[in-house]
Design a protein around this motif. Structure first.
Motif, PDB file in Angstrom:
ATOM      1  N   ILE A 134      42.265  28.763  37.651  1.00 40.07           N
ATOM      2  CA  ILE A 134      41.668  28.347  36.388  1.00 40.07           C
ATOM      3  C   ILE A 134      42.725  27.737  35.469  1.00 40.07           C
ATOM      4  CG2 ILE A 134      40.388  29.117  34.347  1.00 40.07           C
ATOM      5  CD1 ILE A 134      38.784  29.422  36.896  1.00 40.07           C
ATOM      6  N   ASP A 135      42.423  26.560  34.951  1.00 38.66           N
ATOM      7  CA  ASP A 135      43.267  25.931  33.927  1.00 38.66           C
ATOM      8  C   ASP A 135      42.780  26.405  32.564  1.00 38.66           C
ATOM      9  OD1 ASP A 135      44.716  24.340  32.220  1.00 38.66           O
ATOM     10  OD2 ASP A 135      43.902  22.436  32.936  1.00 38.66           O
ATOM     11  N   LEU A 136      43.634  27.146  31.856  1.00 37.55           N
ATOM     12  CA  LEU A 136      43.276  27.688  30.548  1.00 37.55           C
ATOM     13  C   LEU A 136      43.714  26.778  29.403  1.00 37.55           C
ATOM     14  CD1 LEU A 136      44.242  31.399  31.256  1.00 37.55           C
ATOM     15  CD2 LEU A 136      41.940  30.429  31.192  1.00 37.55           C
ATOM     16  N   GLY A 137      44.375  25.673  29.737  1.00 33.38           N
ATOM     17  CA  GLY A 137      44.825  24.749  28.689  1.00 33.38           C
ATOM     18  C   GLY A 137      46.030  25.250  27.925  1.00 33.38           C
ATOM     19  N   LEU A 138      46.773  26.186  28.508  1.00 34.96           N
ATOM     20  CA  LEU A 138      47.973  26.713  27.857  1.00 34.96           C
ATOM     21  C   LEU A 138      49.191  25.946  28.381  1.00 34.96           C
ATOM     22  CD1 LEU A 138      47.033  30.511  28.099  1.00 34.96           C
ATOM     23  CD2 LEU A 138      46.613  28.928  26.214  1.00 34.96           C
ATOM     24  N   GLN A 139      50.354  26.584  28.444  1.00 35.25           N
ATOM     25  CA  GLN A 139      51.521  25.898  28.976  1.00 35.25           C
ATOM     26  C   GLN A 139      51.258  25.439  30.410  1.00 35.25           C
ATOM     27  OE1 GLN A 139      51.459  28.830  27.314  1.00 35.25           O
ATOM     28  NE2 GLN A 139      53.486  29.418  26.572  1.00 35.25           N
ATOM     29  N   LYS A 140      51.950  24.359  30.822  1.00 33.81           N
ATOM     30  CA  LYS A 140      51.675  23.742  32.118  1.00 33.81           C
ATOM     31  C   LYS A 140      51.865  24.702  33.284  1.00 33.81           C
ATOM     32  CE  LYS A 140      52.617  18.936  30.858  1.00 33.81           C
ATOM     33  NZ  LYS A 140      53.434  17.732  31.131  1.00 33.81           N
ATOM     34  N   ASP A 141      52.809  25.649  33.152  1.00 36.13           N
ATOM     35  CA  ASP A 141      53.081  26.542  34.274  1.00 36.13           C
ATOM     36  C   ASP A 141      52.225  27.806  34.245  1.00 36.13           C
ATOM     37  OD1 ASP A 141      54.313  27.480  32.000  1.00 36.13           O
ATOM     38  OD2 ASP A 141      56.010  28.369  33.064  1.00 36.13           O
ATOM     39  N   VAL A 142      51.287  27.891  33.288  1.00 39.38           N
ATOM     40  CA  VAL A 142      50.435  29.085  33.155  1.00 39.38           C
ATOM     41  C   VAL A 142      49.043  28.775  33.706  1.00 39.38           C
ATOM     42  CG1 VAL A 142      49.358  30.706  31.565  1.00 39.38           C
ATOM     43  CG2 VAL A 142      51.691  29.930  31.148  1.00 39.38           C
ATOM     44  N   LEU A 143      48.623  29.550  34.698  1.00 34.92           N
ATOM     45  CA  LEU A 143      47.303  29.375  35.288  1.00 34.92           C
ATOM     46  C   LEU A 143      46.590  30.718  35.363  1.00 34.92           C
ATOM     47  CD1 LEU A 143      48.094  26.938  38.246  1.00 34.92           C
ATOM     48  CD2 LEU A 143      46.832  26.375  36.161  1.00 34.92           C
ATOM     49  N   GLY A 144      45.276  30.675  35.389  1.00 34.51           N
ATOM     50  CA  GLY A 144      44.492  31.883  35.555  1.00 34.51           C
ATOM     51  C   GLY A 144      43.966  31.983  36.971  1.00 34.51           C
ATOM     52  N   PHE A 145      43.647  33.192  37.383  1.00 34.83           N
ATOM     53  CA  PHE A 145      43.006  33.391  38.684  1.00 34.83           C
ATOM     54  C   PHE A 145      41.776  34.250  38.487  1.00 34.83           C
ATOM     55  CE2 PHE A 145      42.233  35.595  42.708  1.00 34.83           C
ATOM     56  CZ  PHE A 145      42.093  34.485  43.540  1.00 34.83           C
ATOM     57  N   LEU A 146      40.632  33.722  38.902  1.00 37.42           N
ATOM     58  CA  LEU A 146      39.348  34.412  38.772  1.00 37.42           C
ATOM     59  C   LEU A 146      38.825  34.747  40.161  1.00 37.42           C
ATOM     60  CD1 LEU A 146      36.892  35.313  37.024  1.00 37.42           C
ATOM     61  CD2 LEU A 146      36.016  32.973  37.263  1.00 37.42           C
ATOM     62  N   PRO A 147      38.856  36.033  40.574  1.00 40.09           N
ATOM     63  CA  PRO A 147      38.348  36.405  41.908  1.00 40.09           C
ATOM     64  C   PRO A 147      36.856  36.121  42.020  1.00 40.09           C
ATOM     65  CG  PRO A 147      39.673  38.177  40.932  1.00 40.09           C
ATOM     66  CD  PRO A 147      39.402  37.176  39.835  1.00 40.09           C
ATOM     67  N   PHE A 148      36.417  35.830  43.227  1.00 40.66           N
ATOM     68  CA  PHE A 148      34.994  35.659  43.476  1.00 40.66           C
ATOM     69  C   PHE A 148      34.264  36.959  43.149  1.00 40.66           C
ATOM     70  CE2 PHE A 148      36.347  32.555  46.966  1.00 40.66           C
ATOM     71  CZ  PHE A 148      36.199  31.453  46.127  1.00 40.66           C
ATOM     72  N   GLY A 149      33.047  36.844  42.609  1.00 35.78           N
ATOM     73  CA  GLY A 149      32.232  38.015  42.342  1.00 35.78           C
ATOM     74  C   GLY A 149      31.733  38.631  43.636  1.00 35.78           C
ATOM     75  N   PRO A 150      31.455  39.941  43.648  1.00 34.15           N
ATOM     76  CA  PRO A 150      30.995  40.619  44.870  1.00 34.15           C
ATOM     77  C   PRO A 150      29.686  40.086  45.409  1.00 34.15           C
ATOM     78  CG  PRO A 150      30.740  42.039  42.937  1.00 34.15           C
ATOM     79  CD  PRO A 150      31.546  40.865  42.508  1.00 34.15           C
ATOM     80  N   LYS A 151      28.841  39.531  44.531  1.00 33.36           N
ATOM     81  CA  LYS A 151      27.537  39.023  44.965  1.00 33.36           C
ATOM     82  C   LYS A 151      27.448  37.507  44.803  1.00 33.36           C
ATOM     83  CE  LYS A 151      25.121  43.319  43.804  1.00 33.36           C
ATOM     84  NZ  LYS A 151      24.015  43.941  43.032  1.00 33.36           N
ATOM     85  N   GLU A 152      28.594  36.866  44.684  1.00 35.20           N
ATOM     86  CA  GLU A 152      28.600  35.421  44.457  1.00 35.20           C
ATOM     87  C   GLU A 152      28.232  34.684  45.740  1.00 35.20           C
ATOM     88  OE1 GLU A 152      31.498  32.028  42.462  1.00 35.20           O
ATOM     89  OE2 GLU A 152      32.065  34.131  42.434  1.00 35.20           O
TER      90      GLU A 152
END
Length: 305
Positions: A137-155
């Motif tokens: 996930i791109d959070l729009g913060l510093q270039k080297d900062v990224l988010g990670f969103l795990p898949f949902g259990p029922k996705e």
């Protein structure tokens, strides 16, 4: 409503290349296709360039995706106001300023740094890539900062690259922010948020306490640190408040100092006022408190598209 204000809204119309969004106090805002995410912005720019080239060469171009592939009526969005234009008549003939929103995380989260992030804090991000176990996930913060969103259990159906997702900060380590889906956020976590910058539009709060009542507006205490406002139009309407002539008396009859409102959502944050006068507006309306899933299901049953 001014440029730079951050707002929570509900999508009420999805056109091919524009969203119409309902905001607090009966305002309406518009999101053009190039203000949704960086990915879609680049896609539509490329399509425009190809379209111009097609006119010159006569060869066909591939149509870009439409916003109907990314949004449904009833979806919630968090954006920042990027333009306030003229007065345009609404459906009732009353003149309203036209508000333009951007959902691009780099603009919505432009006032944040990684140091500002707290566990339970809500913020939007853009799906940058899809990996084996979740989304980057791109959070729009510093270039080297990224988010990670795990898949949902029922996705079952994966979201698309370029989609905007509302996430909660689960943890942070160096330049990686672990996130969880908005649908899994517990309101108890939001009670831990103390910094003003952590109280973002879309945040669901519990047990906000009424500290004062003045001219149909409740001043409420948020997490023992900040004052927010809930006006009469953002409160559930008891029978004593249906008559406009008795609305002011009605709010006093149904709400009192010291009372705790079970749930309220932040729908507006003013970033222009002084540090001691930050302005937060909340709503306790059922339609605002509902989850995306419930809201979209209701819209689908009522014939929304």
């Amino acid at each position: 409503m001014k440029e730079g204000n951050r707002v929570f809204g509900i999508v009420k119309q999805v056109n091919e290349f524009e969203l119409v969004v309902s905001l607090v106090d009966h305002h309406t805002a518009f999101v053009s296709c190039n203000r949704v995410s960086k990915h879609l912005e680049s896609v539509f720019k490329a399509f425009t360039a190809e379209d111009d080239a097609e006119e010159s060469s006569g060869s066909p171009t591939v149509s870009p995706p439409t916003l109907k592939e990314f949004f449904k009526i009833g979806d919630s969005v968090v954006g920042t106001i990027v333009a306030v234009q003229g007065n345009t008549p609404n459906s009732e003939g009353k003149k309203r300023k036209r508000l333009e929103l951007s959902l691009i995380p780099a603009q919505v989260n432009s006032d944040l740094t990684v140091e500002d992030l707290e566990t339970g804090m809500l913020l939007p991000g853009e799906i940058k890539s899809i990996e084996d176990k979740g989304y980057v996930i791109d959070l729009g913060l510093q270039k080297d900062v990224l988010g990670f969103l795990p898949f949902g259990p029922k996705e079952q159906e994966k979201a698309r690259i370029g989609s905007i997702v509302q996430c909660s900060v689960s943890s942070k380590k160096n330049s990686v922010i672990t996130l969880q889906s908005d649908s899994g956020i517990e309101t108890e976590k939001s009670t831990l948020l103390k910094n003003y910058n952590s109280l973002r539009p879309g945040t669901l709060l519990s047990n906000v306490e009424v500290k004062a009542i003045h001219e149909g507006i409740l001043n409420v205490l948020i997490n023992d640190t900040h004052i927010g406002k809930i006006d009469i139009f953002n409160l559930p309407v008891p029978s004593t408040m249906t008559n406009p002539k008795t609305q002011a008396a009605g709010i006093s009859a149904n709400y009192f100092i010291g009372m705790k409102i079970p749930s309220a959502r932040i729908v507006f944050a003013d970033c222009h006022v002084g540090a001691e006068e930050k302005s937060l507006i909340l709503s306790a309306l059922p339609s605002v408190l509902a989850s995306n899933k419930v809201r979209c299901e209701i819209e689908a049953m009522s014939g929304g598209s």
